[in-house]
Write a protein that holds these residues in place. Structure first.
Motif, short mmCIF file in Angstrom:
data_model
loop_
_atom_site.label_atom_id
_atom_site.label_comp_id
_atom_site.label_asym_id
_atom_site.label_seq_id
_atom_site.Cartn_x
_atom_site.Cartn_y
_atom_site.Cartn_z
N GLN A 210 -4.31 -0.39 2.35
CA GLN A 210 -3.14 0.45 2.09
C GLN A 210 -2.47 0.87 3.40
OE1 GLN A 210 -4.15 3.79 -0.41
NE2 GLN A 210 -5.05 2.48 -2.01
N THR B 59 0.37 -5.74 -6.77
CA THR B 59 -0.63 -5.15 -7.65
C THR B 59 -0.62 -5.72 -9.07
OG1 THR B 59 -0.58 -3.11 -6.34
CG2 THR B 59 -1.57 -2.98 -8.52
N ARG C 9 -3.78 -7.76 -10.60
CA ARG C 9 -4.48 -7.16 -11.74
C ARG C 9 -4.57 -8.12 -12.92
NH1 ARG C 9 -1.27 -3.24 -12.50
NH2 ARG C 9 -0.17 -4.11 -14.29
N ARG D 124 4.15 -2.88 -1.35
CA ARG D 124 3.16 -1.80 -1.24
C ARG D 124 2.96 -1.14 -2.60
NH1 ARG D 124 0.55 2.03 1.91
NH2 ARG D 124 0.88 4.22 1.38
N ASP D 125 1.71 -0.88 -2.95
CA ASP D 125 1.35 -0.24 -4.20
C ASP D 125 1.97 1.16 -4.28
OD1 ASP D 125 0.20 0.78 -6.47
OD2 ASP D 125 -1.86 0.27 -5.94
N ALA D 126 2.68 1.41 -5.33
CA ALA D 126 3.34 2.72 -5.48
C ALA D 126 2.34 3.86 -5.55
CB ALA D 126 4.22 2.71 -6.73
N ASP D 127 1.10 3.56 -5.95
CA ASP D 127 0.07 4.59 -6.06
C ASP D 127 -0.79 4.72 -4.80
OD1 ASP D 127 0.83 5.13 -8.71
OD2 ASP D 127 -0.44 3.52 -9.48
N ALA D 128 -0.45 3.98 -3.75
CA ALA D 128 -1.25 4.02 -2.52
C ALA D 128 -1.18 5.42 -1.90
CB ALA D 128 -0.75 2.98 -1.54
N THR D 129 -2.32 5.88 -1.44
CA THR D 129 -2.39 7.22 -0.83
C THR D 129 -2.68 7.18 0.66
OG1 THR D 129 -4.73 7.40 -1.42
CG2 THR D 129 -3.12 8.29 -2.99
#
Length: 351
Positions: free
Chosen positions: A46, A236, A240, A57-62
């Motif tokens: 990430q 992603t 998945r 980039r994954d929208a849920d990446a922290t």
């Protein structure tokens, strides 16, 4: 403050997954010896997507790059960050990364592999990342100088210029990938030597299976990618669904008998490019773990191309793929739970 930070930036398909698996599976022992792996494998991935500001980039990446750098800075010993896609950073992004890790002593680690093996593996990696171009069109674009991205993202000499120029020569490291047939631990020992990891500290396991797809199977995937349209975009959603249920569960399990590679008609060109790469690396001041001769293609033999397949071969592979997906779906179908069945029967009897 960290003492030294080793940034392993790739290139892809140079044994990076094996090296990372050894690092993470021995994380506790390494930390006890003073070497920290900040975050987690997914956190470092990430952070890479944040640094490079990629559209996928994954929208849920922290995890961000700054968050990873902050964890590294809080450690008092050595740190290693490893992600094979870091090598694709631009000049400005690489400069930002190195500066964010200072005042620690930043080391850049790059791995290089011979081009004869790199071309087919990189094209396949692209197809497994949702690309749709044929193998021949890929080779032709590189050959004609229309695909400079290949050299920028997948060759050690270009990566070292972007990242290595930011640190002193003694802090630049090139690892050459050993030829086929070499014990797999050779690559690890070269990498560990750079980081100062004592031999025997880490428990080594065989590289995780990541088989290359055969010509027919990769052609089926390429055509699936082309037919998907806007469904399951990279990265992603595609990983998945398509990567998990088609590539990993079915295509990798197929016989994959028909291997493919660069044709002998391009052998001289590949050899010429390899010699140019070796010369550039020989002239570039850096520490070498391995031997530049290992970047020289060996045993170049006649190979097959996915573009040479006839429609029957593709159709046969597609049918086998459907059969494989049926078996995969069947294996994931949960049988009725006995307790639930008995409960339903009891209710019916009472009624």
């Amino acid at each position: 403050m960290a003492r030294r930070v080793f940034v392993h930036i790739g290139a892809p398909k140079t044994g990076s997954t094996y090296v990372q698996n050894v690092l993470w599976s021995n994380r506790k022992a390494l930390k006890g010896a003073g070497l920290l792996l900040p975050g987690s494998p997914s956190a470092q991935d990430q952070a890479m997507t944040d640094l490079r500001q990629v559209s996928w980039r994954d929208a849920d990446a922290t995890w961000t790059w700054d968050r990873l750098a902050a964890e590294a800075a809080a450690w008092s010993g050595d740190v290693v960050i490893s992600n094979e896609a870091l090598g694709g950073a631009t000049d400005a992004q690489a400069a930002r990364a190195v500066e964010s890790l200072r005042p620690a002593e930043v080391h850049i680690v790059v791995a290089g592999r011979d081009l004869w093996r790199t071309f087919p593996s990189m094209w396949q990696q692209g197809i497994r990342a949702r690309n749709v171009g044929s193998f021949e069109s890929f080779l032709r674009s590189v050959e004609q100088g229309k695909f400079d991205t290949f050299w920028e993202l997948h060759t050690a000499n270009r990566m070292l210029r972007r990242w290595g120029d930011l640190v002193p020569a003694t802090q630049r490291h090139l690892v050459t990938v050993p030829p086929p047939g070499t014990p797999h631990e050779t690559l690890w020992l070269r990498f560990a030597g750079i980081l100062g990891i004592p031999e025997g500290l880490c428990e080594l396991t065989a590289p995780a299976a990541n088989p290359s797809l055969g010509a027919a199977e990769i052609e089926v995937l390429r055509r699936v990618n082309a037919a998907l349209g806007d469904r399951y975009p990279h990265r992603t959603p595609y990983q998945r669904v398509v990567q998990r249920h088609l590539v990993d569960a079915v295509l990798k399990q197929a016989p994959n008998k028909l291997r493919f590679g660069v044709g002998l008609d391009r052998a001289d060109w590949v050899a010429e490019q390899a010699e140019q790469q070796i010369k550039e690396l020989a002239d570039y001041p850096c520490e070498i773990a391995g031997d530049l001769d290992e970047l020289r293609p060996a045993a170049m033999a006649a190979t097959f191309s996915p573009d040479d397949l006839d429609e029957k071969q593709v159709l046969d592979a597609a049918i086998e793929t459907i059969i494989g997906m049926l078996a995969h779906a069947d294996s994931r179908t949960e049988p009725p739970q006995p307790t639930r069945t008995l409960s339903r029967l009891k209710r019916r009897l009472l009624r």
